[in-house]
Structures are given as structure tokens and as C-alpha cells.
Design a protein around this motif. Structure first.
Motif, mmCIF file in Angstrom:
data_model
loop_
_atom_site.group_PDB
_atom_site.id
_atom_site.type_symbol
_atom_site.label_atom_id
_atom_site.label_comp_id
_atom_site.label_asym_id
_atom_site.label_seq_id
_atom_site.Cartn_x
_atom_site.Cartn_y
_atom_site.Cartn_z
ATOM 1 N N PRO A 205 0.766 -1.243 -0.056
ATOM 2 C CA PRO A 205 0.021 -0.135 0.031
ATOM 3 C C PRO A 205 0.690 1.398 -0.036
ATOM 4 C CG PRO A 205 0.353 -0.850 2.289
ATOM 5 C CD PRO A 205 1.118 -1.557 1.325
ATOM 6 N N LEU A 206 2.363 1.238 -0.371
ATOM 7 C CA LEU A 206 3.193 2.336 -0.295
ATOM 8 C C LEU A 206 3.740 2.767 -1.461
ATOM 9 C CD1 LEU A 206 4.680 1.194 2.930
ATOM 10 C CD2 LEU A 206 3.141 3.063 2.845
ATOM 11 N N HIS A 207 2.989 3.012 -2.590
ATOM 12 C CA HIS A 207 3.433 3.573 -3.898
ATOM 13 C C HIS A 207 3.795 4.738 -3.458
ATOM 14 C CE1 HIS A 207 3.744 5.125 -8.035
ATOM 15 N NE2 HIS A 207 3.691 3.859 -8.429
ATOM 16 N N ARG A 208 5.021 5.090 -3.901
ATOM 17 C CA ARG A 208 5.976 6.570 -3.772
ATOM 18 C C ARG A 208 4.932 7.640 -4.162
ATOM 19 N NH1 ARG A 208 10.499 5.590 -7.983
ATOM 20 N NH2 ARG A 208 11.297 4.535 -6.196
ATOM 21 N N HIS A 209 3.755 7.548 -5.010
ATOM 22 C CA HIS A 209 3.167 8.928 -5.533
ATOM 23 C C HIS A 209 2.329 9.157 -4.396
ATOM 24 C CE1 HIS A 209 5.316 9.132 -9.137
ATOM 25 N NE2 HIS A 209 4.579 8.418 -9.842
ATOM 26 N N THR A 210 1.817 8.100 -3.381
ATOM 27 C CA THR A 210 0.987 8.529 -2.289
ATOM 28 C C THR A 210 1.471 9.661 -1.489
ATOM 29 O OG1 THR A 210 0.747 6.213 -2.002
ATOM 30 C CG2 THR A 210 0.082 7.514 -0.276
ATOM 31 N N SER A 211 3.034 9.879 -1.208
ATOM 32 C CA SER A 211 3.410 10.861 -0.531
ATOM 33 C C SER A 211 3.198 12.357 -1.400
ATOM 34 C CB SER A 211 4.847 10.680 -0.205
ATOM 35 O OG SER A 211 5.652 10.492 -1.449
ATOM 36 N N GLU A 212 3.362 12.174 -2.583
ATOM 37 C CA GLU A 212 3.502 13.482 -3.424
ATOM 38 C C GLU A 212 1.791 13.920 -3.650
ATOM 39 O OE1 GLU A 212 4.120 14.688 -8.155
ATOM 40 O OE2 GLU A 212 4.993 13.011 -7.401
ATOM 41 N N ILE A 213 0.967 13.163 -3.651
ATOM 42 C CA ILE A 213 -0.478 13.592 -3.745
ATOM 43 C C ILE A 213 -0.796 14.102 -2.216
ATOM 44 C CG2 ILE A 213 -2.673 12.584 -3.847
ATOM 45 C CD1 ILE A 213 -1.613 10.394 -5.674
ATOM 46 N N GLU A 214 -0.289 13.405 -1.402
ATOM 47 C CA GLU A 214 -0.836 13.772 0.076
ATOM 48 C C GLU A 214 -0.182 15.461 0.453
ATOM 49 O OE1 GLU A 214 -1.048 9.554 2.598
ATOM 50 O OE2 GLU A 214 0.654 10.717 2.595
ATOM 51 N N GLU A 215 1.173 15.394 -0.147
ATOM 52 C CA GLU A 215 1.868 16.616 0.306
ATOM 53 C C GLU A 215 0.942 17.923 -0.408
ATOM 54 O OE1 GLU A 215 6.160 18.309 0.545
ATOM 55 O OE2 GLU A 215 5.801 17.868 -1.302
ATOM 56 N N GLN A 216 0.961 17.569 -1.728
ATOM 57 C CA GLN A 216 0.021 18.843 -2.569
ATOM 58 C C GLN A 216 -1.167 19.030 -2.033
ATOM 59 O OE1 GLN A 216 1.649 20.979 -4.495
ATOM 60 N NE2 GLN A 216 3.692 19.759 -4.172
ATOM 61 N N LEU A 217 -1.957 17.767 -1.728
ATOM 62 C CA LEU A 217 -3.396 18.132 -1.296
ATOM 63 C C LEU A 217 -3.296 18.926 0.092
ATOM 64 C CD1 LEU A 217 -5.148 14.897 -2.163
ATOM 65 C CD2 LEU A 217 -5.464 17.170 -3.440
ATOM 66 N N SER A 218 -2.520 18.426 0.920
ATOM 67 C CA SER A 218 -2.271 19.317 2.185
ATOM 68 C C SER A 218 -2.108 20.839 2.067
ATOM 69 C CB SER A 218 -1.181 18.440 3.123
ATOM 70 O OG SER A 218 -1.704 17.277 3.305
ATOM 71 N N LYS A 219 -1.364 20.999 1.057
ATOM 72 C CA LYS A 219 -0.866 22.337 0.842
ATOM 73 C C LYS A 219 -1.867 23.150 0.360
ATOM 74 C CE LYS A 219 2.348 23.398 -2.548
ATOM 75 N NZ LYS A 219 3.625 23.238 -3.164
ATOM 76 N N LEU A 220 -2.557 22.692 -0.781
ATOM 77 C CA LEU A 220 -3.709 23.005 -1.477
ATOM 78 C C LEU A 220 -5.106 23.403 -0.600
ATOM 79 C CD1 LEU A 220 -3.230 21.381 -4.651
ATOM 80 C CD2 LEU A 220 -2.945 24.028 -4.407
ATOM 81 N N SER A 221 -5.130 22.513 0.359
ATOM 82 C CA SER A 221 -6.547 22.325 1.195
ATOM 83 C C SER A 221 -6.020 23.243 2.625
ATOM 84 C CB SER A 221 -6.861 21.150 1.302
ATOM 85 O OG SER A 221 -6.085 20.168 2.092
#
Length: 344
Positions: A205-221
Motif C-alpha cells: 500500500p506504499l506506492h511513492r506517489h502517495t506521498s506526493e499526492i498527500e503533500e500537494q493536497l495538504s498544501k492546497l487544502s
């Protein structure tokens, strides 16, 4: 006319980038770099280049013929060395790897397992998602081009999270990609007999793009986003379809969801939200630089189901890079980019 170089020209992304650049009215291709095929021409590797201008391949990345602008289509880790040298010599750079996409380099090191050796340059990189950071891209000399899964997912979720119409907990992204998303590598898992008539999940369950999606969504929201992301390999050449599940805030209606999307993407030339209940398919976007988003509501469970589609080689890579290139050079954002999908 902008003189450009493409480093890593013979991977699928590099080849798609050269294909699109060869038709761009304000681009002259100065240099195409491929250490594996140095001395050959693109038409020797990809026969679709036969009708185009001759594009010779060299193994030399630097030099006076590099042009004003450089696209880096290198494997993750290799841009950490290449980008700083190019920036120091005065080039504008778009990097299509994951090396400079993170604000927090500790997250990069954790998920990629590579020491980040260019933190100063990383601090100057702009995340190249034009729908949200277009004004910053215009002023930038260094853009980190988002990947395919991340673009497809962030565009679908960011407006809804930012406006609070969905809850930040319990988001699930179930995404499927064509085989070109894995790159042009000789590996058994991506061979014809392993992919044709097959369908599988990977990096769970740890594809590396998970972290990129989370960081950007956290920043935008402005919220701390933690989600589940599961990628799958489709038995097709190109295209991404992400089915996303999220819990609706109390009392939210389909009309409100539509209005939120409209407020964010009304002026976005390549992001299109379909009417409530109509869901996009790969053939709506493959061959174009578009992202298409559709949604349906489940009143029984209080959830929204979002379907987001892109062409992983265009909006998910080469096309978005040209979109950023246009912004960085004061050109029309849509110049040289396909706006209508192949459909067939």
C-alpha cells in the motif's frame, strides 16, 4: 523561437515530448540526448519520426548547443545531478522526474530511498500544475513537472478539499494506468505476455506517489491529508483512469459539487468537469492534454465517487511539460498542444 534540448530523449516520455515539440511553432530542437542511442537519429529508434525534421541523438548533455531551455526526462535520482549544473549555466529547466516535486525533501528521501543532494535547487523549484500554480510557473526558471497519477488525482480532489465539501479522512484513490506509465524498460512484468489480457495491482500500500499526492493536497487544502492510493496496470498502452472515493460533508449536494469545480476550472483550458452523472472514459482523453473529471453521489453511504482521466504520456508528462514551457516563456498556454482526444 526558443532553442530547446531534451535529455533522455528515447524513453517513452522523451519521445512523446519530442513528437509534440516538433510541431510547436515557437520551438527549435537544438539537441536530443540519449546515451543508449548516441550517434543515431530518432527515426532510427521510432519510425514515426521519419517525416519530421532530422533529430540526431548525442550522448553529451552539456555544451553550447544545449539551447536556452532544457527538458530533463531522466530516471528518478539522475536529475539531482543534472539540474543544478544546467541551472548554474543559465538554462531554464523543466524536470519530469520526481526529484524536485517535494517541498519537504525529507519526504522524498523517505519514499524514494535516495539522499536529496540538491536541496538549494529544490527550494527554487515550482510544482508545475498550471491549474493551481500557473502564476508561479510564469516567473520560474525551474519547474518540477508532476507525474501522471498525481496530476489525475490532485485535479479531482483539490477543489473539493479546499472548499470543505468532502472530508479529509478516509479518501481512497483506485487508479489504473496503461503500460507506458512504467517507462521503456526491458522487464518481464511489463512484457506482452505478462500484461495482455491481465489486470493487477502493484506497490500496495506504499506506492511513492502517495506521498506526493498527500503533500500537494495538504498544501492546497490547508488540511493534513492521509489517504490510500492503489495503482493498477491496465492491458493498454496509455491512459489513466482514477476512481476516487471520499466522504461528503453534511448536506452537500451535486449542484454544490458542480459549482465548486466550475469556480476552480472555468478558465482552465485542459481540465474539464462533466455534468453530474456523466463519467469520463480513457477514449475521451487519450491523445490530448486534457483531464476529464466526472462524479456521482451515493446517498446511501454519504460518499462521492469521482472518476478522473488523463493520457499519462501527455497531460501526465510531456504535454503538461509543454504547458509549463509555454507559461515560462510568455506564450499562450495551449500552444502546440492537442485539445481533442483520438477517441478511436
Amino acid at each position: 523561437m526558443v532553442n530547446v534540448s531534451v535529455i533522455g530523449a528515447t524513453g517513452y516520455v522523451g519521445a512523446e515530448l519530442l513528437r509534440l515539440l516538433s510541431a510547436h511553432p515557437d520551438v527549435h530542437i537544438n539537441k536530443a540526448v540519449s546515451k543508449s542511442f548516441a550517434g543515431k537519429e530518432m527515426k532510427d529508434i521510432y519510425a514515426n519520426f521519419i517525416p519530421n525534421q532530422s533529430v540526431g541523438l548525442t550522448g553529451e548533455e552539456s555544451g553550447p548547443d544545449a539551447g536556452d531551455f532544457v527538458f530533463l526526462c531522466l530516471p528518478h535520482g539522475q536529475s539531482l545531478k543534472a539540474a543544478p549544473a544546467l541551472l548554474a549555466s543559465g538554462h531554464k529547466v523543466i524536470d519530469l522526474s520526481g526529484d524536485f516535486r517535494y517541498d519537504d525533501t525529507d519526504i522524498y528521501e523517505k519514499w524514494y530511498g535516495i539522499p536529496h543532494t540538491a536541496k538549494q535547487e529544490n527550494a527554487s523549484a515550482v510544482y508545475g500544475l498550471p491549474e493551481f500554480f500557473g502564476d508561479d510557473v510564469k516567473k520560474s526558471s525551474f519547474t518540477a513537472n508532476p507525474g501522471c497519477y498525481t496530476t489525475t488525482s490532485i485535479l479531482a480532489l483539490a477543489p473539493l478539499l479546499a472548499e470543505g465539501v468532502i472530508r479529509e479522512n478516509g479518501i481512497v484513490i483506485d487508479a489504473k494506468s496503461g503500460v507506458t506509465g512504467a517507462g521503456r524498460k526491458e522487464k518481464l512484468a511489463f512484457s506482452y505476455c505478462e500484461t495482455a489480457d491481465n489486470f493487477k495491482a502493484y506497490s500496495v500500500p506504499l506506492h511513492r506517489h502517495t506521498s506526493e499526492i498527500e503533500e500537494q493536497l495538504s498544501k492546497l487544502s490547508g488540511k493534513d491529508i492521509c489517504l490510500l492510493f492503489t495503482p493498477h496496470l491496465l492491458p493498454v498502452k496509455r491512459g489513466i483512469l482514477a476512481t476516487i472515493y471520499a466522504e461528503l460533508a453534511e448536506g452537500v449536494t451535486a449542484e454544490q459539487i458542480s459549482k465548486v469545480y466550475e469556480s476552480y476550472y472555468a478558465d482552465a483550458p485542459f481540465t474539464h468537469v462533466l455534468p453530474h452523472g456523466k463519467l469520463p472514459e480513457l477514449k475521451y482523453v487519450v491523445g490530448s492534454n486534457n483531464c476529464m473529471i466526472g462524479f456521482e453521489l451515493s446517498e446511501r453511504t454519504g460518499r462521492i465517487i469521482i472518476v478522473s482521466c488523463t493520457d499519462n504520456l501527455i497531460k501526465g508528462a510531456a504535454g503538461q511539460a509543454i504547458q509549463n514551457f509555454n507559461l515560462m516563456n510568455g506564450l499562450d498556454e495551449t500552444l502546440g498542444l492537442p485539445r481533442t482526444a483520438w477517441y478511436l
